[in-house]
Write an enzyme that holds these catalytic residues in place. Sequence first.
Site, mmCIF file in Angstrom:
data_model
loop_
_atom_site.group_PDB
_atom_site.id
_atom_site.type_symbol
_atom_site.label_atom_id
_atom_site.label_comp_id
_atom_site.label_asym_id
_atom_site.label_seq_id
_atom_site.Cartn_x
_atom_site.Cartn_y
_atom_site.Cartn_z
ATOM 1 N N ASP A 1 -11.105 -8.741 7.260
ATOM 2 C CA ASP A 1 -12.515 -8.646 6.835
ATOM 3 C C ASP A 1 -13.124 -10.044 6.808
ATOM 4 O O ASP A 1 -14.272 -10.261 7.210
ATOM 5 C CB ASP A 1 -12.634 -8.027 5.435
ATOM 6 C CG ASP A 1 -12.805 -6.509 5.467
ATOM 7 O OD1 ASP A 1 -12.220 -5.874 6.373
ATOM 8 O OD2 ASP A 1 -13.512 -5.960 4.598
ATOM 9 N N TYR B 1 0.819 -1.217 0.000
ATOM 10 C CA TYR B 1 0.000 0.000 0.000
ATOM 11 C C TYR B 1 0.854 1.268 0.000
ATOM 12 O O TYR B 1 0.344 2.366 -0.210
ATOM 13 C CB TYR B 1 -0.935 0.036 1.208
ATOM 14 C CG TYR B 1 -2.058 -0.988 1.177
ATOM 15 C CD1 TYR B 1 -2.344 -1.712 0.028
ATOM 16 C CD2 TYR B 1 -2.839 -1.221 2.291
ATOM 17 C CE1 TYR B 1 -3.363 -2.648 -0.005
ATOM 18 C CE2 TYR B 1 -3.868 -2.147 2.273
ATOM 19 C CZ TYR B 1 -4.124 -2.863 1.125
ATOM 20 O OH TYR B 1 -5.144 -3.786 1.106
HETATM 21 N N1 LIG Z 1 -10.818 2.335 7.374
HETATM 22 C C1 LIG Z 1 -11.455 2.906 6.366
HETATM 23 O O1 LIG Z 1 -11.724 4.075 6.396
HETATM 24 C C2 LIG Z 1 -11.871 2.062 5.228
HETATM 25 C C3 LIG Z 1 -12.406 2.674 4.125
HETATM 26 N N2 LIG Z 1 -12.880 1.923 3.096
HETATM 27 C C4 LIG Z 1 -13.554 2.657 2.028
HETATM 28 O O2 LIG Z 1 -14.958 2.574 2.263
HETATM 29 C C5 LIG Z 1 -15.653 2.623 1.013
HETATM 30 C C6 LIG Z 1 -16.621 1.453 0.903
HETATM 31 O O3 LIG Z 1 -15.882 0.255 0.809
HETATM 32 P P1 LIG Z 1 -16.514 -1.208 0.846
HETATM 33 O O4 LIG Z 1 -15.654 -2.056 0.033
HETATM 34 O O5 LIG Z 1 -17.962 -1.119 0.527
HETATM 35 O O6 LIG Z 1 -16.300 -1.700 2.363
HETATM 36 P P2 LIG Z 1 -17.129 -1.369 3.654
HETATM 37 O O7 LIG Z 1 -16.377 -1.940 4.791
HETATM 38 O O8 LIG Z 1 -17.460 0.067 3.735
HETATM 39 O O9 LIG Z 1 -18.518 -2.186 3.469
HETATM 40 C C7 LIG Z 1 -18.554 -3.540 3.093
HETATM 41 C C8 LIG Z 1 -19.957 -4.120 3.368
HETATM 42 O O10 LIG Z 1 -20.134 -4.238 4.790
HETATM 43 C C9 LIG Z 1 -21.217 -3.456 5.238
HETATM 44 N N3 LIG Z 1 -20.828 -2.785 6.483
HETATM 45 C C10 LIG Z 1 -19.628 -2.196 6.737
HETATM 46 N N4 LIG Z 1 -19.628 -1.668 7.962
HETATM 47 C C11 LIG Z 1 -20.830 -1.915 8.489
HETATM 48 C C12 LIG Z 1 -21.440 -1.589 9.745
HETATM 49 N N5 LIG Z 1 -20.788 -0.922 10.703
HETATM 50 N N6 LIG Z 1 -22.704 -1.973 9.942
HETATM 51 C C13 LIG Z 1 -23.377 -2.669 9.021
HETATM 52 N N7 LIG Z 1 -22.869 -3.013 7.817
HETATM 53 C C14 LIG Z 1 -21.598 -2.616 7.567
HETATM 54 C C15 LIG Z 1 -21.483 -2.436 4.132
HETATM 55 O O11 LIG Z 1 -22.817 -2.010 4.139
HETATM 56 C C16 LIG Z 1 -21.071 -3.209 2.890
HETATM 57 O O12 LIG Z 1 -22.146 -3.972 2.438
HETATM 58 C C17 LIG Z 1 -14.569 2.632 -0.073
HETATM 59 O O13 LIG Z 1 -14.372 3.955 -0.465
HETATM 60 C C18 LIG Z 1 -13.348 2.096 0.643
HETATM 61 O O14 LIG Z 1 -12.137 2.529 0.087
HETATM 62 C C19 LIG Z 1 -12.884 0.565 3.125
HETATM 63 C C20 LIG Z 1 -12.350 -0.095 4.204
HETATM 64 C C21 LIG Z 1 -11.765 0.609 5.310
HETATM 65 C C1 LIG Z 2 -7.474 2.428 2.532
HETATM 66 C C2 LIG Z 2 -7.582 0.980 2.954
HETATM 67 C C3 LIG Z 2 -6.243 0.388 3.162
HETATM 68 C C4 LIG Z 2 -8.460 0.903 4.142
HETATM 69 C C5 LIG Z 2 -8.764 -0.482 4.603
HETATM 70 O O1 LIG Z 2 -9.369 -1.280 3.937
HETATM 71 C C6 LIG Z 2 -8.368 -0.838 5.954
HETATM 72 O O2 LIG Z 2 -7.525 -0.206 6.556
HETATM 73 O O3 LIG Z 2 -8.873 -1.866 6.454
HETATM 74 MG MG LIG Z 3 -9.924 -3.061 5.019
#
Ligand SMILES: NC(=O)C1=CN([C@@H]2O[C@H](COP(=O)(O)OP(=O)(O)OC[C@H]3O[C@@H](n4cnc5c(N)ncnc54)[C@H](O)[C@@H]3O)[C@@H](O)[C@H]2O)C=CC1
Ligand SMILES: CC(C)CC(=O)C(=O)O
Ligand SMILES: [Mg+2]
Length: 370
Positions: free
Chosen positions: A251, A141
């Site tokens: 995840d 990353y």
């Molecule tokens: N640490 C961070 O800020 C992270 C940011 N992202 C970003 O978030 C955005 C969305 O990414 P996705 O691949 O959709 O992953 P995501 O983790 O946001 O969601 C994946 C799935 O899990 C569900 N979900 C996630 N958290 C939940 C909660 N607290 N309660 C109920 N359901 C939940 C969502 O509705 C979705 O269906 C992207 O822009 C990605 O880059 C993704 C992972 C980590």
């Molecule tokens: C920007 C990504 C590395 C965020 C993510 O998926 C995480 O930290 O779990």
């Molecule tokens: Mg992640």
Amino acid sequence: MKKRIAVLPGDGIGKEVAKGAIEVLQAVGERFGHQFYFQYGMIGGEAIDTLGTPLPDETIELCKQSDAVLLGAVGGPKWEKKPAHLRSEQGLLRIRKELGLYANVRPTSYYPSLADASPLRKEVIEGVEMVMVRELSGGIYFGKPSERIQKNGEDGVVDTLYYQRAEIERVVRLAFELAVERKGKVTSIDKANVLESSRMWREVAEVISKDYPDVELEHMLVDNAAMQMIKNPKQFDVVVTENMFGDILSDEASVLTGSLGMLPSASLSERGPYLYEPIHGSAPDIKGKGSANPIAMILSAAMMLRQSFGMNEEADAIEQAVNQVLDAGYRTKDIMTFGKKLVTTDEMVGEIKATLMDNEAIMYIMSAYA
Ligand SMILES: NC(=O)C1=CN([C@@H]2O[C@H](COP(=O)(O)OP(=O)(O)OC[C@H]3O[C@@H](n4cnc5c(N)ncnc54)[C@H](O)[C@@H]3O)[C@@H](O)[C@H]2O)C=CC1
Ligand SMILES: CC(C)CC(=O)C(=O)O
Ligand SMILES: [Mg+2]
């Protein structure tokens, strides 16, 4: 105790769950007599829209001046196709680098009352107690170059997986330290049959293990690990792995608890302040619907109390309240099963707060009769 907490709610459900965690911390402050000062900073898409950058200098400064940082989540489709310096996720990667957060500790525990929320059989998940240690500020990353290239007249692309030996050493050592306090087993996950970086990772793990004769070290290839995590998760105690492998596997591990919305994390550095965040993202698909599960964020706040402030009793009180609310059958949509009580994000937070305060009242009455 007085503590300064930087709060970076971020985007999407990040804002919704961060609000819930702050309310729970305020209840903890009231119950235990602490003063928590919350100061808000921008990160991610919101910061791009307002200030033209995913991580403003003010946010970095705020975090560095605080005792701990709480982060919701960043990202969303609006910023996905922007050039790298205007992508919301870059703010997250950079704050990890700026704060030297080299290890992301992601515990996965079995919740008896959520056994029916997981697609896995109860016999498989019952008693799972695992902690994933994900390297957080290096690896693929962060490696450069990471760009589109022209080679032999063809369109191509390159990402780089780079580690200094010392970066591997410190995260692997942390995993061993955790194992000493737990069941005494470290599973180091890599792809050493293909990647040179993984061969160095394995070498380092072997060397560090010599300092911990009571800890068993096992190596596992990441593809097999992905399968073992679902088939026989009870074999794992402490898992340590490269940034991207850990991102993906954690995840996957959330399925063992029932939902991605259940898993908290602590990001640790050599000096602090540490950062605490749920492992999930900004979930644009459920943003604004009131269905986000706030528990991962609330449990991240509990990790902060224990790890950064030494407030063990306070952290226990939050975890106990969460368990009681789940035992009582309250469920957000992601963990809802037949016969349970469906609640919104805010209602779940309200139940957890009320349970925290009720428990205090019960303890007060019990002490009066003791
Ligand atoms: N640490 C961070 O800020 C992270 C940011 N992202 C970003 O978030 C955005 C969305 O990414 P996705 O691949 O959709 O992953 P995501 O983790 O946001 O969601 C994946 C799935 O899990 C569900 N979900 C996630 N958290 C939940 C909660 N607290 N309660 C109920 N359901 C939940 C969502 O509705 C979705 O269906 C992207 O822009 C990605 O880059 C993704 C992972 C980590
Ligand atoms: C920007 C990504 C590395 C965020 C993510 O998926 C995480 O930290 O779990
Ligand atoms: Mg992640």
